[in-house]
Each structure stands twice: as C-alpha cells, then as structure tokens.
Design an enzyme around this catalytic site. Structure first.
Site, PDB file in Angstrom:
ATOM      1  N   ARG A  47     -91.560 -64.284  -7.074  1.00 32.36           N
ATOM      2  CA  ARG A  47     -91.956 -63.692  -8.312  1.00 32.36           C
ATOM      3  C   ARG A  47     -93.090 -63.151  -8.623  1.00 32.36           C
ATOM      4  NH1 ARG A  47     -93.707 -66.974 -11.658  1.00 32.36           N
ATOM      5  NH2 ARG A  47     -92.812 -68.891 -10.871  1.00 32.36           N
ATOM      6  N   TYR A 100     -89.240 -44.889 -29.514  1.00 27.04           N
ATOM      7  CA  TYR A 100     -87.203 -45.611 -28.405  1.00 27.04           C
ATOM      8  C   TYR A 100     -86.654 -46.615 -29.376  1.00 27.04           C
ATOM      9  CZ  TYR A 100     -84.175 -47.857 -25.394  1.00 27.04           C
ATOM     10  OH  TYR A 100     -83.067 -47.999 -24.685  1.00 27.04           O
ATOM     11  N   ASP A 173     -95.592 -44.614 -23.344  1.00 31.39           N
ATOM     12  CA  ASP A 173     -95.099 -44.459 -22.504  1.00 31.39           C
ATOM     13  C   ASP A 173     -94.228 -43.198 -22.415  1.00 31.39           C
ATOM     14  OD1 ASP A 173     -91.911 -44.643 -21.541  1.00 31.39           O
ATOM     15  OD2 ASP A 173     -91.468 -46.289 -23.688  1.00 31.39           O
ATOM     16  N   LYS A 198     -85.213 -43.879 -15.429  1.00 32.36           N
ATOM     17  CA  LYS A 198     -85.108 -42.596 -15.664  1.00 32.36           C
ATOM     18  C   LYS A 198     -85.534 -41.928 -14.604  1.00 32.36           C
ATOM     19  CE  LYS A 198     -83.574 -44.449 -19.685  1.00 32.36           C
ATOM     20  NZ  LYS A 198     -83.813 -46.058 -19.211  1.00 32.36           N
TER      21      LYS A 198
HETATM   22  C1  LIG Z   1     -88.455 -43.815 -23.856  1.00 28.91           C
HETATM   23  C2  LIG Z   1     -87.682 -45.699 -23.787  1.00 28.91           C
HETATM   24  N1  LIG Z   1     -88.875 -46.255 -22.941  1.00 28.91           N
HETATM   25  C3  LIG Z   1     -88.369 -47.761 -22.896  1.00 28.91           C
HETATM   26  C4  LIG Z   1     -86.692 -47.492 -22.210  1.00 28.91           C
HETATM   27  C5  LIG Z   1     -86.184 -49.411 -21.437  1.00 28.91           C
HETATM   28  O1  LIG Z   1     -86.567 -49.075 -20.702  1.00 28.91           O
HETATM   29  P1  LIG Z   1     -84.904 -50.318 -19.937  1.00 28.91           P
HETATM   30  O2  LIG Z   1     -83.541 -49.056 -20.359  1.00 28.91           O
HETATM   31  O3  LIG Z   1     -85.634 -49.857 -18.236  1.00 28.91           O
HETATM   32  O4  LIG Z   1     -85.392 -51.117 -20.260  1.00 28.91           O
HETATM   33  C6  LIG Z   1     -86.346 -46.824 -22.228  1.00 28.91           C
HETATM   34  C7  LIG Z   1     -84.778 -46.578 -22.497  1.00 28.91           C
HETATM   35  O5  LIG Z   1     -84.200 -45.657 -22.372  1.00 28.91           O
HETATM   36  C8  LIG Z   1     -86.767 -45.458 -22.631  1.00 28.91           C
HETATM   37  O6  LIG Z   1     -86.005 -43.869 -23.768  1.00 28.91           O
END
Ligand SMILES: Cc1ncc(COP(=O)(O)O)c(C=O)c1O
Length: 385
Positions: A47, A100, A173, A198
């Site tokens: 962990r 998001y 982000d 992604k």
């Molecule tokens: C811009 C953005 N940030 C964070 C996330 C969250 O990622 P996860 O789905 O891997 O938890 C996403 C998911 O689509 C995203 O598009």
C-alpha cells in the site's frame, strides 16, 4: 535517452536485475522480507510502496517534468488526494465552472459537508478568473484545460502566477491532454494530476490515476496522504499504464491528426451547429492553445440541433462507440448531458454551457477516412428527421 518519446518507449526496460527481462516484472507481493532484525527492505508493504508502481510513477513524472509521482487507484483518487493534502480546514477551493462532472461531484460533496468553501469560475475568461482569485484569495486553485466538454482553454501561466501571488497552491488536471500535448508543471502549477485511465494507459482496459508534484516536499505529502487513506494504485494496473505509456506519443500524434481532419470536415457541414476543437482557427483560444500546448489534443465537441438530432446521429454509428471515457485507441462518442455530466443538475449544466444537442468525440487511431464517413452517415440520418 533525452527526448520524452524515447523515455516513454523505453520506460522500465533493462531494470530487471534477476533475469534481464526486457519488460519489467510485476511485483504482486504485498509484503517483503526483512534481511534481519532491524534491517527493513527497500520495499516493505505494497500500500505504501511497490516496485511496479514506482517504475510507472517515475516515468510519468519525467514526462510531466516533475520531481516524482504517486500512482493512484483511479483518476478520482488522484483528484481527492491533492485536495486532502493541500486544503486547510475551512479553506476555499476555486474550481472551474465546467469541471469534469466527477470532480465537481467530489468538490461539491465535500463543500456541503463543510470541509471547505467551493467557488466556481470560468477560467477561460482570464479577467474574470484573475478578479476571482484576487477577491476570493483561495487556498487551492483547480485548473482543467481544456475543460470538459466545452474544451475551453485557460492561460495556465498567467493564472498560476496570480494564484501564487495570492498564496494559493495550483493543481491542474491534465487528463484531456496528457504530457504528450501539455506539461502544466512547466507552466508554473504545483501539482498535475491525471486519470491514467485515459491517454496514459490508452486502451480502455484499466482504471488508474497519477499525481505529479513539482517539489519534493509536496511529493512526500501527497504520497503520505495516498498511503494514509489507501488510495495508491495496484501493481498490475501500474504495469498496464506503463505498457500504454510506451506508445503514448505515437498514439497521440495519430489521434490528433484524425481529430483535426474530423473537426475540419464537420465544421464545413451545415448540419453541425458548432464544432469545438482547439486546433480550429474558430476556437476562441486557438492561439493560446498553440502557445502553451504541443498540439491540440484529440477531443472534438460538436453541437447538433437538440436531443432528437443526437438520437438519430448516434443510432447507426459504426466506428464510434457510444460510451463514457476517452483517450483509448478506439473512437468513442458521448452525450455529456445524460452521461458524463448527468450528476450535475440542469441549472449547473446550463451554467457550464452544456446543451442537449452536444456530443463529445474521443477520436482514436482508426483511419481518418473511415471515421469521417461514419460521422457523415450520421449527419445523413439527422437530415431525414
Ligand atoms: C478530466 C477528468 N478528470 C478526472 C477523471 C476521473 O478519472 P477516473 O475515471 O479514472 O477516476 C476523469 C474521468 O473521466 C476526467 O475526464
């Protein structure tokens, strides 16, 4: 081994001391033996630390230009850990009005519990954002560029400078771009996080996240919180992300070329009300994107004439799968109002500029001609409504 593309392609290679395996092994063991009493091993419990996770984290940190990184179990864990790390009790978070949906949900839920105050602003309006930073004096400024799904671009350098002048920490982000397209740390932010699910992993087969810090002291704090709450990523997931990272630059180049061709083709079609793509001269922040990015990404947002048109359009698509997420080798299409941003109430969607006719395309690496033909067939269905 100086260029990022070379670093990515060779990530983790030549690391296996036991058998010289070209691909690094996956360390699934949760625990590691002590050499003797009082002689702890380099890794003790997975962990907190894991060799497979560390190779992936170090590689991504190099690509982002950071001091180090923490792999997390998901992108949402990579959103939450920096918040826990940086936000003082009762502080203020200044976040994008069109963040998001999942990020907005965690910001809103924690703010409702009274942990901090949440303020929203459209960061692509630099004057409004600078005024908000000056007025609110937030503890943490959260940037997401391009925003989702409007693909609004914010001026990271100017905003990071203003935030630092107001004594705020800045998190960006970078999920929609990946380090192949933009490196926010080089533009002045303190922490960059991504959903590694992604572009980094790139094959829609693993949920993962990563947080990269500019300074070692911040990296230690982020790693401490990730271990404290158990948000760190799994060894197998980290291996898959590393495998994806090896082809990141090749995939990104191909997908961006396709996205530009699609955006240009759709912009010329009168059945599409609006095409939003930073690589188009019509994009309001086209020049800013060209200045702070190495390319324009592979997400294209389009607007059709309402939900009925959307239904006809997506009904027979063959090369675009109606699905959430983005950044894989395969092309996807999503309807933000009912899918990615469904957690936002209609008023919040309207404030963020999300309309019922809006569709977001995650352009993959298929042949551009096939993708364009598929989309034009969809528009043919719209024309018959
Ligand atoms: C811009 C953005 N940030 C964070 C996330 C969250 O990622 P996860 O789905 O891997 O938890 C996403 C998911 O689509 C995203 O598009």
């Amino acid at each position: 081994m100086s260029t990022p593309r070379t670093k990515a392609a060779r990530a983790g290679i030549n690391r296996d001391k036991a058998f010289a395996a070209v691909v690094p092994p996956i360390y699934l063991s949760t625990t590691y033996g002590f050499a003797g009493f009082g002689e702890p091993p380099a890794y003790d419990y997975s962990r907190a630390h894991n060799p497979s996770r560390d190779i992936t984290a170090d590689t991504i940190a190099q690509l982002e230009g950071g001091t180090g990184a923490v792999m997390t179990a998901s992108g949402m864990a990579a959103v939450t850990v920096p918040l826990l790390t940086l936000m003082p009790a009762g502080g203020t978070l200044l976040a994008p009005v069109d963040a998001y949906g999942g990020s907005w949900r965690v910001f809103d839920a924690l703010a409702r519990k009274g942990f901090f105050t949440l303020e929203l602003v459209d960061f692509s309006d630099t004057d409004a954002a600078l005024a908000a930073i000056e007025r609110i004096r937030p503890d943490v400024v959260w940037l997401e560029t391009p925003s989702n799904p409007l693909l609004r671009i914010c001026d990271v350098t100017v905003l990071a400078e203003a935030a630092h002048a107001a004594k705020a920490k800045v998190v960006a982000d970078n999920t929609f771009n990946s380090p192949a397209v933009m490196r926010p740390l080089e533009l002045g932010v303190d922490v960059v996080m991504q959903s590694a699910t992604k572009y980094l992993a790139g094959h829609s087969d693993v949920v993962s996240g990563v947080i990269v810090a500019r300074k070692p002291s911040l990296l230690d704090d982020l790693a401490w919180w990730a271990n404290c709450i158990g948000a760190t990523g799994g060894a197998f997931d980290s291996y898959l992300v590393l495998r994806g990272v090896r082809t990141l630059y090749a995939r990104s180049a191909l997908a961006q070329r396709n996205a530009q061709a699609i955006a240009e083709a759709l912009e010329a079609n009168p059945l599409v009300n609006r095409v939003i793509y930073p690589g188009l001269a019509s994009h309001p922040q086209h020049e800013l994107a060209a200045k702070q990015q190495d390319g324009f990404g592979a997400i294209v947002t389009i607007e059709l004439d309402g939900e009925q048109a959307v239904r006809a359009f997506v009904a027979g698509l063959e090369c675009f799968t109606l699905a959430e997420s983005l950044g894989g080798v395969e092309s996807l299409i999503s309807h933000p109002a009912t899918m990615t941003h469904a957690a936002m109430p209609p008023e919040a969607q309207a404030a963020a500029g999300i309309t019922p006719g809006m569709l977001r395309l995650s352009v993959g690496i298929e042949d551009a001609d096939d993708l364009i033909a598929d989309l034009e067939a969809g528009l043919g269905r719209v024309a018959t409504i």
